[in-house]
Scaffold this motif. Structure first.
Motif, PDB file in Angstrom:
ATOM      1  N   LEU A   1     -48.437  86.367  15.648  1.00 42.51           N
ATOM      2  CA  LEU A   1     -49.167  86.167  14.394  1.00 42.51           C
ATOM      3  C   LEU A   1     -50.161  85.033  14.561  1.00 42.51           C
ATOM      4  CD1 LEU A   1     -49.396  86.852  11.353  1.00 42.51           C
ATOM      5  CD2 LEU A   1     -47.743  85.046  10.929  1.00 42.51           C
ATOM      6  N   ARG A   2     -51.421  85.395  14.789  1.00 44.82           N
ATOM      7  CA  ARG A   2     -52.432  84.381  15.029  1.00 44.82           C
ATOM      8  C   ARG A   2     -52.541  83.388  13.876  1.00 44.82           C
ATOM      9  NH1 ARG A   2     -57.309  83.052  17.486  1.00 44.82           N
ATOM     10  NH2 ARG A   2     -58.803  82.282  15.979  1.00 44.82           N
ATOM     11  N   ALA A   3     -52.382  83.885  12.655  1.00 44.89           N
ATOM     12  CA  ALA A   3     -52.529  83.010  11.489  1.00 44.89           C
ATOM     13  C   ALA A   3     -51.524  81.861  11.513  1.00 44.89           C
ATOM     14  CB  ALA A   3     -52.374  83.821  10.201  1.00 44.89           C
TER      15      ALA A   3
ATOM     16  N   ALA B   1     -60.001  88.195  22.226  1.00 43.03           N
ATOM     17  CA  ALA B   1     -59.410  86.981  22.800  1.00 43.03           C
ATOM     18  C   ALA B   1     -59.063  85.958  21.711  1.00 43.03           C
ATOM     19  CB  ALA B   1     -60.389  86.364  23.794  1.00 43.03           C
ATOM     20  N   ARG B   2     -59.891  85.855  20.700  1.00 41.43           N
ATOM     21  CA  ARG B   2     -59.682  84.989  19.544  1.00 41.43           C
ATOM     22  C   ARG B   2     -59.298  83.550  19.911  1.00 41.43           C
ATOM     23  NH1 ARG B   2     -56.669  88.714  15.099  1.00 41.43           N
ATOM     24  NH2 ARG B   2     -57.849  87.520  13.606  1.00 41.43           N
ATOM     25  N   PRO B   3     -60.225  82.798  20.499  1.00 42.50           N
ATOM     26  CA  PRO B   3     -59.925  81.406  20.850  1.00 42.50           C
ATOM     27  C   PRO B   3     -59.801  80.518  19.602  1.00 42.50           C
ATOM     28  CG  PRO B   3     -62.231  81.929  21.289  1.00 42.50           C
ATOM     29  CD  PRO B   3     -61.583  83.197  20.855  1.00 42.50           C
ATOM     30  N   VAL B   4     -59.387  79.267  19.813  1.00 44.92           N
ATOM     31  CA  VAL B   4     -59.192  78.360  18.678  1.00 44.92           C
ATOM     32  C   VAL B   4     -59.980  77.057  18.846  1.00 44.92           C
ATOM     33  CG1 VAL B   4     -56.952  79.261  17.926  1.00 44.92           C
ATOM     34  CG2 VAL B   4     -57.034  77.498  19.703  1.00 44.92           C
ATOM     35  N   GLU B   5     -61.034  77.081  19.683  1.00 44.74           N
ATOM     36  CA  GLU B   5     -61.709  75.815  19.979  1.00 44.74           C
ATOM     37  C   GLU B   5     -62.377  75.222  18.733  1.00 44.74           C
ATOM     38  OE1 GLU B   5     -63.168  78.624  20.507  1.00 44.74           O
ATOM     39  OE2 GLU B   5     -65.286  78.383  20.080  1.00 44.74           O
ATOM     40  N   LEU B   6     -62.765  76.054  17.770  1.00 42.51           N
ATOM     41  CA  LEU B   6     -63.389  75.508  16.559  1.00 42.51           C
ATOM     42  C   LEU B   6     -62.368  74.725  15.727  1.00 42.51           C
ATOM     43  CD1 LEU B   6     -65.576  78.586  15.514  1.00 42.51           C
ATOM     44  CD2 LEU B   6     -66.374  76.462  16.558  1.00 42.51           C
ATOM     45  N   HIS B   7     -61.142  75.210  15.715  1.00 40.11           N
ATOM     46  CA  HIS B   7     -60.070  74.479  15.024  1.00 40.11           C
ATOM     47  C   HIS B   7     -59.879  73.110  15.710  1.00 40.11           C
ATOM     48  CE1 HIS B   7     -58.118  78.318  13.290  1.00 40.11           C
ATOM     49  NE2 HIS B   7     -59.008  78.783  14.146  1.00 40.11           N
TER      50      HIS B   7
ATOM     51  N   PRO C   1     -68.951  80.684  11.358  1.00 39.75           N
ATOM     52  CA  PRO C   1     -68.130  80.516  10.142  1.00 39.75           C
ATOM     53  C   PRO C   1     -66.765  81.183  10.272  1.00 39.75           C
ATOM     54  CG  PRO C   1     -69.828  82.184   9.770  1.00 39.75           C
ATOM     55  CD  PRO C   1     -70.073  81.632  11.145  1.00 39.75           C
ATOM     56  N   SER C   2     -65.948  80.611  11.130  1.00 38.92           N
ATOM     57  CA  SER C   2     -64.609  81.158  11.373  1.00 38.92           C
ATOM     58  C   SER C   2     -63.741  80.945  10.137  1.00 38.92           C
ATOM     59  CB  SER C   2     -63.993  80.437  12.581  1.00 38.92           C
ATOM     60  OG  SER C   2     -62.592  80.422  12.499  1.00 38.92           O
ATOM     61  N   VAL C   3     -63.070  82.024   9.736  1.00 35.44           N
ATOM     62  CA  VAL C   3     -62.184  81.946   8.570  1.00 35.44           C
ATOM     63  C   VAL C   3     -61.043  80.971   8.867  1.00 35.44           C
ATOM     64  CG1 VAL C   3     -60.584  83.286   7.119  1.00 35.44           C
ATOM     65  CG2 VAL C   3     -62.744  84.311   7.881  1.00 35.44           C
ATOM     66  N   GLY C   4     -60.382  81.199   9.996  1.00 40.18           N
ATOM     67  CA  GLY C   4     -59.221  80.381  10.323  1.00 40.18           C
ATOM     68  C   GLY C   4     -59.581  78.920  10.522  1.00 40.18           C
ATOM     69  N   ALA C   5     -60.697  78.637  11.220  1.00 40.10           N
ATOM     70  CA  ALA C   5     -61.068  77.239  11.458  1.00 40.10           C
ATOM     71  C   ALA C   5     -61.407  76.562  10.122  1.00 40.10           C
ATOM     72  CB  ALA C   5     -62.249  77.162  12.421  1.00 40.10           C
TER      73      ALA C   5
ATOM     74  N   THR D   1     -65.258  93.130   8.786  1.00 41.29           N
ATOM     75  CA  THR D   1     -64.720  93.759  10.003  1.00 41.29           C
ATOM     76  C   THR D   1     -63.403  94.464   9.707  1.00 41.29           C
ATOM     77  OG1 THR D   1     -63.915  93.329  12.243  1.00 41.29           O
ATOM     78  CG2 THR D   1     -63.730  91.512  10.714  1.00 41.29           C
ATOM     79  N   ASP D   2     -62.642  93.935   8.736  1.00 31.75           N
ATOM     80  CA  ASP D   2     -61.344  94.542   8.416  1.00 31.75           C
ATOM     81  C   ASP D   2     -61.481  95.891   7.715  1.00 31.75           C
ATOM     82  OD1 ASP D   2     -60.076  92.428   9.591  1.00 31.75           O
ATOM     83  OD2 ASP D   2     -59.410  91.472   7.745  1.00 31.75           O
ATOM     84  N   MET D   3     -62.713  96.319   7.391  1.00 35.73           N
ATOM     85  CA  MET D   3     -62.931  97.653   6.801  1.00 35.73           C
ATOM     86  C   MET D   3     -63.680  98.585   7.751  1.00 35.73           C
ATOM     87  SD  MET D   3     -61.496  98.077   3.890  1.00 35.73           S
ATOM     88  CE  MET D   3     -62.230  99.676   3.612  1.00 35.73           C
TER      89      MET D   3
ATOM     90  N   THR E   1     -69.665  93.101  15.086  1.00 40.93           N
ATOM     91  CA  THR E   1     -70.169  91.823  15.612  1.00 40.93           C
ATOM     92  C   THR E   1     -69.132  90.700  15.541  1.00 40.93           C
ATOM     93  OG1 THR E   1     -71.028  90.851  13.564  1.00 40.93           O
ATOM     94  CG2 THR E   1     -72.459  92.446  14.677  1.00 40.93           C
ATOM     95  N   VAL E   2     -68.019  90.919  14.830  1.00 40.94           N
ATOM     96  CA  VAL E   2     -67.083  89.799  14.615  1.00 40.94           C
ATOM     97  C   VAL E   2     -66.058  89.703  15.751  1.00 40.94           C
ATOM     98  CG1 VAL E   2     -65.395  88.785  13.034  1.00 40.94           C
ATOM     99  CG2 VAL E   2     -67.429  89.937  12.119  1.00 40.94           C
ATOM    100  N   PHE E   3     -65.494  90.843  16.148  1.00 40.75           N
ATOM    101  CA  PHE E   3     -64.506  90.846  17.234  1.00 40.75           C
ATOM    102  C   PHE E   3     -65.013  91.694  18.393  1.00 40.75           C
ATOM    103  CE2 PHE E   3     -61.770  89.844  13.574  1.00 40.75           C
ATOM    104  CZ  PHE E   3     -61.256  88.638  14.040  1.00 40.75           C
TER     105      PHE E   3
END
Ligand code: UD1
Length: 462
Positions: A113-115, A142-148, A187-191, A330-332, A352-354
């Motif tokens: 769970l990435r979240a 890959a979904r990195p976390v460097e922005l966080h 504009p990362s949602v998670g970050a 992207t989720d749609m 373009t997002v993933f």
């Protein structure tokens, strides 16, 4: 709740995260018309991050309208592992994070769970230290976390990565983060969520520029504000947070799930059925509604929270480019691809997002779709018919796309790898059955019934 410390063994008896869904398949008998009303559940992505946000508060938090999903159960287990007491009663979660323990969220859970990585922000803000395993890749990229990580460093945290775990801590006597100006490269949602939560308890003012504007970011901000946080601008690209020393108890309802709502709108369109949905927040669905209208469907907002789709007799092709909110989500993307396979003409879909979110193409093609992919672009040539086939769900929204395609296809579609579906759709089969769809879960390996079930059969979902 008494707020006693608990052992890392999760106190989440109703929140089982291990359904048998990976040993089950979903059989769908297509071309049944749908009719009626669907109740939309609370937003998965809001619920997950608001649960993480509850770590900011040492008083009781009550969350309402929480969907019963495998991902929610996983997040509950992760919170339990760091000492949170958490109980579920129907769609209400009672959370008490008064006595956090110096433990690390287990990698087995974080990797699923990435979240769950987002707990790093509130943990660091509350305790002055946090250690969370890197989430790793996932089915869609890959979904990195460097922005966080960079944002937390800007807030004064020391961060290093050791043996796959991110260790973050704040130096100084009071161990508080310090407000800063942070520009996000993307504009990362998670970050945005991680940093907003961290800044809530920091000293001074934080400004997040190029912030994600998704409704779930605004929902998290509203939740934090309901606990006494000072946050302005959430839902725009600039968020200003004035840190406060402490937050207080809260009773908060999660917003309706715009992606679930969008999925049901597409279910109406692809089966040429008129259905209504509530509760919804129409403003959260602007891009999705605009696309459906372009294709020939009518969307009627019957009251501030009820919407009806009147599909077109035929649907015309249209181009889609996924973008951060308020762009097309992207989720749609996968669900619209299913719809476009049966539309008139050629459509171009650009993700373009993933970087790896077109894996449903091969499965849709097995059902008779005509889709070609080059890089992150798919060209969909509309066909007259899809035909039911055995297909494999490759990720959460891909599973939804296959369900939608199955609803419209001739014959029986059998979808395997249902664990993806159960991560993000609450009682999808039950909701579809109530609308008149013919579908059922059976154990993998059992032969597909030739006949559709006459009576609606309850799914294996909780
Ligand atoms: C959230 C949603 C997910 C949705 C996505 C985009 C949750 C739990 N999940 O995911 O359903 O599809 O937003 O709307 O809310 N990126 C980096 N570096 C980072 C962070 C992100 O390169 O530090 C990249 C990602 O790899 C991805 C893109 O940015 O390619 C978007 O990711 P992000 O907005 O962070 O999505 P999530 O928060 O993971």
């Amino acid at each position: 709740m008494e707020g006693k410390p608990i052992t890392p063994a999760p106190n989440t008896s109703n929140l089982s995260a291990s359904p048998e869904s990976d040993q089950q398949v979903l059989q769908i008998w297509g071309r049944e018309p749908l009719k009626g009303h669907v109740k939309i559940s609370g937003a998965k992505n809001s619920a997950l991050v608001v649960m993480a946000g509850a770590l900011l508060c040492s008083d009781d938090c009550r969350l309402r309208n929480v969907p019963s999903l495998v991902d929610v159960a996983l997040m509950a287990q992760i919170l339990a592992a760091v000492g949170v007491k958490i109980e579920q009663n129907a769609d209400v979660l009672e959370i008490n994070a008064s006595q956090l323990i110096d433990a690390q969220a287990p990698y087995e859970l974080v990797s699923q769970l990435r979240a769950s990585f987002f707990i790093i922000g509130p943990l660091l803000a509350r305790l002055g230290f946090a250690k969370v395993p890197l989430p790793g890749g996932c089915a869609i990229g890959a979904r990195p976390v460097e922005l966080h990580v960079r944002g937390l460093q800007a807030l004064g945290a020391e961060v290093h990565i050791d043996h796959g775990t991110v260790h973050a801590y704040v130096k100084g006597p009071n161990k508080r983060l310090k407000g800063a100006k942070i520009y996000l490269d993307y504009p990362s949602v998670g970050a945005t969520e991680t940093l907003m939560m961290a800044a809530t308890l920091a000293e001074g003012e934080t400004v997040i520029e190029n912030a994600a504007q998704e409704p779930e970011v605004a929902d998290l901000a509203n939740f934090c504000r309901a606990m006494g946080a000072k946050i302005q601008g959430a839902g725009t690209n600039t968020i200003v947070i004035s840190g406060v020393p402490k937050l207080h108890s809260v009773d908060y309802p999660i917003i309706p799930d715009r992606i679930e709502a969008g999925t049901f709108l597409v279910a109406g369109a692809i089966t040429h059925s008129e259905i209504s949905l509530s509760p919804i927040i129409p403003d959260h669905l602007t891009a999705v509604i605009a696309k459906l209208q372009t294709m020939g469907a009518k969307i009627i907002v019957e009251s501030p929270d009820i919407m009806r789709i009147v599909p077109g007799r035929t649907h015309s092709a249209t181009d889609i480019e996924t973008l951060p909110y308020p762009g097309f989500p992207t989720d749609m993307q996968a669900q619209f691809m299913a719809l476009l396979t049966l539309s008139e003409g050629d459509s171009i879909i650009k993700e373009t997002v993933f970087e790896n979110r077109l894996r449903h193409v091969a499965e849709l093609n097995r059902m008779g779709a005509d889709i070609r992919v080059k890089g992150n672009v798919a060209v969909v040539r509309g066909v007259a018919r899809l035909s039911g086939a055995p297909v494999i769900a490759t990720d959460l929204r891909a599973s939804a796309a296959l369900v939608l395609a199955g609803l419209a296809a001739d014959g029986v579609t059998t979808i395997s790898s249902l664990q993806h579906l159960d991560r993000g759709y609450e009682q999808l089969e039950v909701k579809l059955q109530k609308l008149g769809a013919k579908l059922q879960r059976v154990k993998e390996g059992e032969p597909a019934n030739a006949e559709a079930p006459v009576e609606p059969v309850r799914s294996g979902l909780k």
